[in-house]
Design an enzyme around this catalytic site. Structure first.
Site, PDB file in Angstrom:
ATOM      1  N   CYS A   2      -4.395  -5.727   3.974  1.00 26.20           N
ATOM      2  CA  CYS A   2      -3.063  -5.561   3.585  1.00 26.20           C
ATOM      3  C   CYS A   2      -2.322  -4.507   4.417  1.00 26.20           C
ATOM      4  O   CYS A   2      -3.150  -3.510   5.083  1.00 26.20           O
ATOM      5  CB  CYS A   2      -3.116  -4.992   1.999  1.00 26.20           C
ATOM      6  SG  CYS A   2      -3.636  -6.079   0.681  1.00 26.20           S
ATOM      7  N   GLY A   3      -1.266  -4.336   4.374  1.00 21.93           N
ATOM      8  CA  GLY A   3      -0.559  -3.137   5.176  1.00 21.93           C
ATOM      9  C   GLY A   3       0.670  -2.703   4.250  1.00 21.93           C
ATOM     10  O   GLY A   3       1.341  -3.281   3.489  1.00 21.93           O
TER      11      GLY A   3
END
Length: 312
Positions: A2-3
């Protein structure tokens, strides 16, 4: 993996194209999460409540032909129930058959309205706010931005998330950001894993809070909003959360006029910060921040257990 990313302009009024800026940052983080992309952006408060809701999942449209009739029935029921409680719908927009945006005038009990609307099968409120608009869907940032017309969204600040599904489904319900129901204008994005999610969720549910997903990130939004509802300011609530939450995490939280960042005491999840005189930008990787500049900038990594809050 994830970012996450966030941006806040301190002296720019409401005329900055944060939609374009957030899209550029999130697209640079696509490799960290290709399953879905979400935005929580803060624009002009014109006195109305903005309600973002969905009446189906995108995958539902690939099923039975009857879903289209069901969607029409659900929208009609939303309209009827809002009017029954005294909400005046002043504007309606839809980016897809399943995702809708209403502006309403309403001075009653927002939780009662939200509960009444969500009691309709298949309907989920994504956000209610005076300035908050929460948009999330499957696909990368460029796809979601084009689908929802976000490249000309003007405002002061926003946060966003690119998701790689690990423990929950690939659907809109499990995508970030999360709105802290029924509290206006509080949203959260998170990278990490909370190991005390279920225990703390049950404690908050016993206090009357609602959860729309099984994603641990939603716990942060509900906890922060609960603390603020009891009188804590954002920074205090976030500092307390570092002790309250177990696991590895870095998260961003936004309110009507603030943007905050918190890291756990092990600092296992990355965060890079650019802090200028008029703008602060944060992201899981520096490459996302650099999409906003055509010149050299200085960035830094927050310390373990650090909490920072910026005001617009």
């Amino acid at each position: 993996m994830c970012g996450i990313a966030g941006i806040i302009h301190k002296n720019a009024g409401k005329d900055v194209n944060i939609g374009e800026q957030m899209t550029a940052m999130l697209q640079a983080l696509k490799h960290r999460g290709p399953d879905s992309t979400g935005y929580a952006m803060y624009g002009e408060d014109n006195g109305n409540h903005v309600v973002r809701f969905k009446v189906a999942e995108a995958a539902d449209l690939e099923g039975s032909f009857d879903i289209h009739a069901a969607i029409e029935d659900r929208i009609a029921a939303v309209n009827s129930r809002m009017e029954d409680l005294g909400a005046k719908i002043v504007k309606k927009e839809s980016a897809t058959e399943y995702s809708h945006r209403y502006e309403i005038q309403f001075s009653g009990d927002m939780k009662k309205l939200a509960d009444f609307v969500e009691d309709i099968e298949g309907v989920e409120i994504l956000s209610i706010g005076n300035s908050l608009e929460l948009i999330k869907d499957l696909g990368d940032a460029a796809e979601v931005s084009e689908q929802y017309g976000l490249n000309d969204f003007n405002g002061t600040h926003g946060i966003g998330h690119t998701r790689m599904a690990t423990e929950s489904d690939v659907d809109i319900r499990s995508a970030h950001p999360y709105w802290a129901y029924p509290f206006s204008d509080v949203s959260v994005v998170h990278n990490g894993q909370l190991t005390n999610y279920w225990t703390n969720r049950r404690a908050l549910e016993l206090k009357g809070h609602r959860f729309s997903s099984n994603c641990d990130s939603e716990l942060i939004a509900v906890y922060i909003a609960d603390r603020m509802n009891q009188g804590s300011d954002l920074e205090t609530a976030m500092k307390d959360s570092v002790e309250y939450l177990d696991g590895v995490f870095t998260y961003l939280v936004a309110t009507r006029d603030q943007l905050g960042m918190a890291k756990d005491v092990m600092a296992a999840k990355p965060m890079v910060v650019y802090e200028g005189d008029d703008m602060i930008a944060l992201a899981s990787e520096e490459v996302a921040i650099r999409t906003l500049f055509d010149h050299h900038i200085e960035t830094f990594d927050p310390y373990h257990g650090e909490v920072k809050v910026w005001q617009n």
